[in-house]
Design a protein around this motif. Structure first.
Motif, PDB file in Angstrom:
ATOM      1  N   PHE A 137       0.841  -1.198   0.000  1.00 34.78           N
ATOM      2  CA  PHE A 137       0.000   0.000   0.000  1.00 34.78           C
ATOM      3  C   PHE A 137       0.873   1.244   0.000  1.00 34.78           C
ATOM      4  O   PHE A 137       0.715   2.129  -0.822  1.00 34.78           O
ATOM      5  CB  PHE A 137      -0.916   0.007   1.224  1.00 34.78           C
TER       6      PHE A 137
ATOM      7  N   ASP B  77      -8.583  -2.474  -1.294  1.00 36.75           N
ATOM      8  CA  ASP B  77      -8.625  -1.028  -1.516  1.00 36.75           C
ATOM      9  C   ASP B  77      -8.849  -0.260  -0.213  1.00 36.75           C
ATOM     10  O   ASP B  77      -9.584   0.724  -0.180  1.00 36.75           O
ATOM     11  CB  ASP B  77      -9.687  -0.677  -2.547  1.00 36.75           C
ATOM     12  N   GLN B  80      -6.191   3.771   1.851  1.00 38.05           N
ATOM     13  CA  GLN B  80      -6.448   5.089   2.443  1.00 38.05           C
ATOM     14  C   GLN B  80      -6.715   4.981   3.944  1.00 38.05           C
ATOM     15  O   GLN B  80      -6.280   5.830   4.719  1.00 38.05           O
ATOM     16  CB  GLN B  80      -7.650   5.754   1.765  1.00 38.05           C
TER      17      GLN B  80
END
Lengths: 150, 150
Positions: A137, B77, B80
């Motif tokens: 990431f 995903d 973040q």
DNA sequence: ATCATGCGCCGAATGTGAATCGGTCTGAAG
DNA sequence: CTTCAGACCGATTCACATTCGGCGCATGAT
């Protein structure tokens, strides 16, 4: 070690090539004053060094893995043994069932296997457990602004 | 991407402040030629950036831990969500029983606990397993000279 | 084999920014 | 109140980054 120093550190972590004039402007100081603060941060060892950040994939290290190393004996002074393997980027003594945790980068999984074999050959090592990274990431430096007690 | 480039990278990883004249001398080139090669390495993205290396302990991050994160759903995903926690220095999707591995630095173990709590709050996370580092043998950059296929 | 083209290197120029220094101001201690 | 230390500013000096023209060599085409 005040807030200004922390902002300077954060700036230099993002880009150490920017001129001292820009650095000073970011914290409301002159170039000379910014220069002097950075010099002292180096002197005190807060800034260890200035280095380039190299893309691992570009130099043939596409495979990343973390390896838990089990041992039968005390591993406290085996640092040299691990450091001898250039593919090992980090080595830590850990609390828990394993004794050492290492971070490894290689070009291929075959080379990873070879590194595991060489780790196994280190005196006192009784076993390894590798965890292969599928996707990273992000990787970033420690934030000087986080624990801001000024 | 030949041997000279690799030596230049290794030099710049050790000290990015040295003059191009010294850099050139290390590989048997003039300052101008060394400059040109380094410029291209930047252009190609082999050199991502130039940054200072900050001592974590000096900025209040004395506790280092690796955390295995278990999840019930696809974490592909969630980058973040992990990036939102400044104490997380690395986050990787891994193969194996856990789904994500993160590297965490905090000032105290209490703060580490707080980070674990916030990781737990991320959507899909079902559990965490922290491994505290007792002693770091070394941390170093990837070696450009290791996989030398010229 | 000869010639054209492109790439990488050298060495010198030019400009920019690093490093230094004297002077001033502020805050703390005596 | 006086003295001292630390930090900042602004200017000066000097080293280095950056650029440029020219050269040599390799590659490929005629």
């Amino acid at each position: 070690m005040d807030h200004i120093d922390r902002v300077l550190l954060a700036q230099l972590q993002q880009d150490a090539t920017q001129p001292y004039a820009a650095l000073g402007q970011a914290v409301g100081l002159s170039a000379g004053a910014a220069h002097e603060r950075v010099r002292k941060l180096r002197e005190r060892g807060v800034i260890r060094r200035t280095a380039v950040d190299v893309d691992p994939a570009a130099v043939g290290s596409a495979v990343l893995a973390y390896v838990m190393v089990d041992s039968t004996s005390w591993m406290g002074d085996a640092a040299q043994d691990f450091a001898a393997l250039p593919e090992i980027l980090e080595a830590h003594v850990i609390a828990g069932s394993a004794s050492v945790l290492v971070k490894v980068r290689t070009a291929t999984t075959e080379q990873l296997q070879d590194v595991l074999r060489r780790i196994y050959a280190i005196d006192g090592v009784s076993g390894t457990q590798a965890t292969v990274v599928l996707e990273t990431f992000f990787e970033r430096p420690v934030s000087p602004l986080t624990a801001d007690q000024t």
